[in-house]
Design a protein around this motif. Sequence first.
Motif, mmCIF file in Angstrom:
data_model
loop_
_atom_site.group_PDB
_atom_site.id
_atom_site.type_symbol
_atom_site.label_atom_id
_atom_site.label_comp_id
_atom_site.label_asym_id
_atom_site.label_seq_id
_atom_site.Cartn_x
_atom_site.Cartn_y
_atom_site.Cartn_z
ATOM 1 N N SER A 387 0.829 -1.206 0.000
ATOM 2 C CA SER A 387 0.000 0.000 0.000
ATOM 3 C C SER A 387 0.863 1.255 0.000
ATOM 4 C CB SER A 387 -0.968 -0.003 1.182
ATOM 5 O OG SER A 387 -0.286 -0.049 2.410
ATOM 6 N N MET A 388 2.044 1.197 0.621
ATOM 7 C CA MET A 388 2.931 2.355 0.593
ATOM 8 C C MET A 388 3.506 2.577 -0.796
ATOM 9 S SD MET A 388 3.859 4.900 2.337
ATOM 10 C CE MET A 388 3.493 4.454 4.037
ATOM 11 N N GLN A 389 3.801 1.501 -1.519
ATOM 12 C CA GLN A 389 4.240 1.651 -2.906
ATOM 13 C C GLN A 389 3.174 2.371 -3.727
ATOM 14 O OE1 GLN A 389 4.944 -2.469 -3.818
ATOM 15 N NE2 GLN A 389 7.088 -2.409 -3.200
ATOM 16 N N ALA A 390 1.917 1.978 -3.532
ATOM 17 C CA ALA A 390 0.822 2.633 -4.246
ATOM 18 C C ALA A 390 0.680 4.085 -3.810
ATOM 19 C CB ALA A 390 -0.485 1.882 -3.999
ATOM 20 N N PHE A 395 1.119 9.892 -4.739
ATOM 21 C CA PHE A 395 1.573 11.201 -4.275
ATOM 22 C C PHE A 395 2.476 11.871 -5.305
ATOM 23 C CE2 PHE A 395 4.887 13.736 -2.170
ATOM 24 C CZ PHE A 395 4.086 14.762 -1.672
ATOM 25 N N ARG A 396 3.402 11.126 -5.867
ATOM 26 C CA ARG A 396 4.329 11.731 -6.835
ATOM 27 C C ARG A 396 3.576 12.277 -8.037
ATOM 28 N NH1 ARG A 396 9.630 7.953 -7.422
ATOM 29 N NH2 ARG A 396 10.197 9.694 -8.782
ATOM 30 N N GLU A 397 2.580 11.526 -8.508
ATOM 31 C CA GLU A 397 1.826 11.983 -9.681
ATOM 32 C C GLU A 397 0.923 13.168 -9.324
ATOM 33 O OE1 GLU A 397 -0.272 8.510 -10.890
ATOM 34 O OE2 GLU A 397 1.508 7.512 -11.737
ATOM 35 N N THR A 398 0.215 13.064 -8.211
ATOM 36 C CA THR A 398 -0.755 14.099 -7.842
ATOM 37 C C THR A 398 -0.064 15.380 -7.398
ATOM 38 O OG1 THR A 398 -2.219 12.318 -7.100
ATOM 39 C CG2 THR A 398 -2.831 14.549 -6.481
ATOM 40 N N ALA A 399 0.996 15.237 -6.597
ATOM 41 C CA ALA A 399 1.717 16.432 -6.142
ATOM 42 C C ALA A 399 2.357 17.158 -7.316
ATOM 43 C CB ALA A 399 2.774 16.038 -5.111
ATOM 44 N N ALA A 400 2.854 16.394 -8.288
ATOM 45 C CA ALA A 400 3.471 17.015 -9.469
ATOM 46 C C ALA A 400 2.447 17.852 -10.231
ATOM 47 C CB ALA A 400 4.071 15.942 -10.373
ATOM 48 N N GLU A 401 1.213 17.346 -10.333
ATOM 49 C CA GLU A 401 0.156 18.112 -11.000
ATOM 50 C C GLU A 401 -0.093 19.429 -10.271
ATOM 51 O OE1 GLU A 401 -3.377 15.797 -11.377
ATOM 52 O OE2 GLU A 401 -2.388 14.172 -12.490
ATOM 53 N N ALA A 426 11.317 0.124 6.382
ATOM 54 C CA ALA A 426 11.174 -0.237 4.971
ATOM 55 C C ALA A 426 10.197 0.699 4.264
ATOM 56 C CB ALA A 426 10.703 -1.687 4.861
ATOM 57 N N MET A 427 9.112 1.077 4.941
ATOM 58 C CA MET A 427 8.162 2.011 4.335
ATOM 59 C C MET A 427 8.807 3.384 4.131
ATOM 60 S SD MET A 427 4.374 1.167 5.849
ATOM 61 C CE MET A 427 4.767 1.142 7.600
ATOM 62 N N LEU A 428 9.593 3.820 5.107
ATOM 63 C CA LEU A 428 10.263 5.119 4.986
ATOM 64 C C LEU A 428 11.250 5.127 3.828
ATOM 65 C CD1 LEU A 428 10.792 5.892 8.776
ATOM 66 C CD2 LEU A 428 9.395 7.220 7.185
ATOM 67 N N LYS A 429 11.889 3.996 3.582
ATOM 68 C CA LYS A 429 12.828 3.909 2.465
ATOM 69 C C LYS A 429 12.119 4.168 1.139
ATOM 70 C CE LYS A 429 16.591 1.056 0.673
ATOM 71 N NZ LYS A 429 17.351 -0.218 0.848
ATOM 72 N N LEU A 431 9.541 6.090 0.799
ATOM 73 C CA LEU A 431 9.135 7.503 0.782
ATOM 74 C C LEU A 431 10.285 8.454 0.473
ATOM 75 C CD1 LEU A 431 6.745 7.267 3.839
ATOM 76 C CD2 LEU A 431 6.061 8.072 1.566
ATOM 77 N N VAL A 432 11.524 7.981 0.636
ATOM 78 C CA VAL A 432 12.692 8.832 0.351
ATOM 79 C C VAL A 432 12.649 9.363 -1.079
ATOM 80 C CG1 VAL A 432 15.201 8.792 0.048
ATOM 81 C CG2 VAL A 432 14.178 7.825 2.112
ATOM 82 N N THR A 433 12.105 8.535 -2.006
ATOM 83 C CA THR A 433 12.090 8.927 -3.424
ATOM 84 C C THR A 433 11.190 10.130 -3.695
ATOM 85 O OG1 THR A 433 10.293 7.383 -3.917
ATOM 86 C CG2 THR A 433 12.543 6.545 -4.118
ATOM 87 N N CYS A 434 10.386 10.535 -2.727
ATOM 88 C CA CYS A 434 9.495 11.687 -2.918
ATOM 89 C C CYS A 434 10.209 13.017 -2.657
ATOM 90 C CB CYS A 434 8.279 11.575 -2.004
ATOM 91 S SG CYS A 434 7.206 10.179 -2.374
ATOM 92 N N HIS A 435 11.453 12.972 -2.155
ATOM 93 C CA HIS A 435 12.288 14.174 -1.971
ATOM 94 C C HIS A 435 11.609 15.243 -1.116
ATOM 95 C CE1 HIS A 435 14.976 12.405 -4.856
ATOM 96 N NE2 HIS A 435 14.030 12.366 -5.770
#
Length: 579
Positions: A387-390, A395-401, A426-429, A431-435
Motif C-alpha cells: 500500500s505504501m508503494q501505491a 503522491f508523486r503523480e498528484t503532487a506534481a500536478e 522499509a516504508m520510509l525507504k 518515501l525517500v524517493t518523494c524528496h
Amino acid sequence: MMLCMSRMLRRGSAFAARLARRDRALSLAGLSCRHYSTETAPHIPGMEYQDAICTLNTLQTNASALEQVRRERSNPQLQLNAMRGFLERAGLTVDELDHLNIIHVTGTKGKGSTCAFTEQILRNYGFRTGFYSSPHLVQVRERIRINGQPIGKDLFTKYFWQVYGRLDETKDAHGGTMPAYFRFLTILAFHVFLQEKVDLAVIEVGIGGAYDCTNIIRRPWVCGISSLGIDHTQILGDTVEKIAWQKGGIFKPGVPAFTVRQPGGAMPVLKERAKEIRCPLWVCPQLEDYQVDCGPLQLGLAGQHQCSNASLALQLSHTWLQRRCLPADHSFPVTTVENNCTLQAPVFSPSPIIVKGLADAKWPGRTQTLKHEEVTYFLDGAHTMRSMQACVQWFRETAAEHERSASGAVARVLLFNATGERDSAAMLKLLVTCHFDFAVFCPNITEAIASCNADQQNFNVSVENMLTRCLDNERSWRLHNRLGDNEGTQLLIQDSLPRLPEHRGDTLVFPCILSALQWITQGRDSVLADPAKSTLPVKQSVTAKAAPLREAAEIHVLITGSLHLVGGALKHLDPASSK
C-alpha cells in the motif's frame, strides 16, 4: 482521559442501578429480562454519546477481554464459538444475519475501498445500504453506516446501550465475560442493520477471514478478496501463502467469490481453499476490459491501484443484483466446482447507474486531497509495503500536478507514523524517493492538551512506547537520507540538529498531531490557526528551522503510515468530521 473515565464510572453506576430497578420491576410483573427480541430492546434515557464511547473503550482493556485474546491465539476456532455466544447474549441469532443480504469482503490492501465502491453502486440503485468497516478515522460511528452516512450520535447511543445492557446483565452467568472492542462493534453493527431494516449489508472483515468475528456470517450473497500482502503477521502468519489461507476462510459452499490478480503463491492457496469449501472462485478482469460507451471509467477514488478495487466492486455488485433481484432461472449461474475451480469473471457492460456509482464513491483518508489556502494535504492511510508503494506513486503523480500550477517554490513535508509490528523503516525507504524538504514524526495522539476525545483513545499502547517509536522512525529517516544518526533528538526541541544548506530530509519529532501540523503550516492554514485550538510553546531554534516553510509559495504535506494518524489529522483539518 481521566475526565472521560470518571464520567464513565459515574454513568456506569447509574446505568447499573437503572438495570437493577428495571429487573426488580419486571420480576414483580412475572417477566423475564434475560433475553429480548430485537424489536423490544430498551433504551436507557440519560446515557449520552460520550458516555457510550467511554464505556466502549473499557472493552479495549478489561481483564476478561484481554484474557479472551490470550486464550484464543492458541485456538482460533474459539473466537468464532465465543462470537456466537456473545451474539446470542445480545438477543440476536445467526439465522437473523441471513436476512441482511450480505456482501462479505476481505483482503490486505483495498478491501475498504472495494466496499466503498460496492456500497455506492448499490445505493445508487435505490437500495437502503448498511456498511460496516474498520478502523474509524475520527468518530467510531463511521464504522457503522446507513446509506453511506455514519449513524447519528443519538442512534448510536440508543443502540449501544441496548446491546451493552443485554451483555452486561448476562455476564455474571458467563464468568464475567464481555466481548472485546471489535467484537462488540460487530455485534452492534448487525443489531443496527437489523433494526434499521437495510436491504443489504456490505461487511468488511477486520483481520484475516477464517477466524475473524465477522465470519459467523453463514449465507452471504457474494464474497470478495482484494489484493493480498504481508500484514498482521503475528495473527495471520508471515508468508503470503499463510495469509491467503486465512483470507480464503470467508468462502462459503456454493456462494460465488471473486478476487483480483494476486502476488506470488497466494492464488494457488485461494484455489485450493475454494476447492476444499466447494465455492466457485472467479478472477476479475482488468478495469479497462469493461465495455463502456462513454470512454474510460472514472473513479471517485484516486490512484492507479484503485482500478483493481473498482473491478472487484463491479463484479460484487453485479453478482449481488443478479442473484438477489432476478428470478431464480435468470440468476447467477451455479458452477460445478471441479479440480480447476478458478474461473475468469465475465466482462459486462456496466449500466449508467453503475458507472455513476464508481465516479461518486468516496472513502476519506485514502488517497484524499484537501487544499486549505496555500497548504495542500495529501492523506493516505497506507501501512503495508504494497500500500505504501501505491501511495508513493499516487503522491508523486498528484503532487506534481499541483506543483505545475503553483505560483512559486513548493515545500514538501512528510508527516509519518506507523504502529504495531509494521516495518516502518522499509516504508520510509520507499518515501525517500518523494524528496521531502522536511520529515516530521509524531504519535497518534490528536493533541497534547488533555481533553475527552474518547473516539480516538487507544489504551493498548503506552505513550512512552508511541514516542519511542517516533524517535526510531526519525532515526531511520536520517539514515536513509545519509544525514547521520542524531542521538540528541528531543521532542519539539531540536537544538542539536545542524541547519543543512538545503533542508531536504531535515527532521523533527513532535508529541502530538496538532503541534506537528501547526509547525508545518506556520500559521498559513486558517483552520489550524483558529484561536480555539491550543498551541504548545516551541523554542526559537525550532521556529527558525521553519523559515523555508514560511518562504515557500505553497506547502504540500503527505500524511501517511497509519490510518489512525490520518484520522487524527482529519479531526483538525476537517472540523465537521468531529460533529
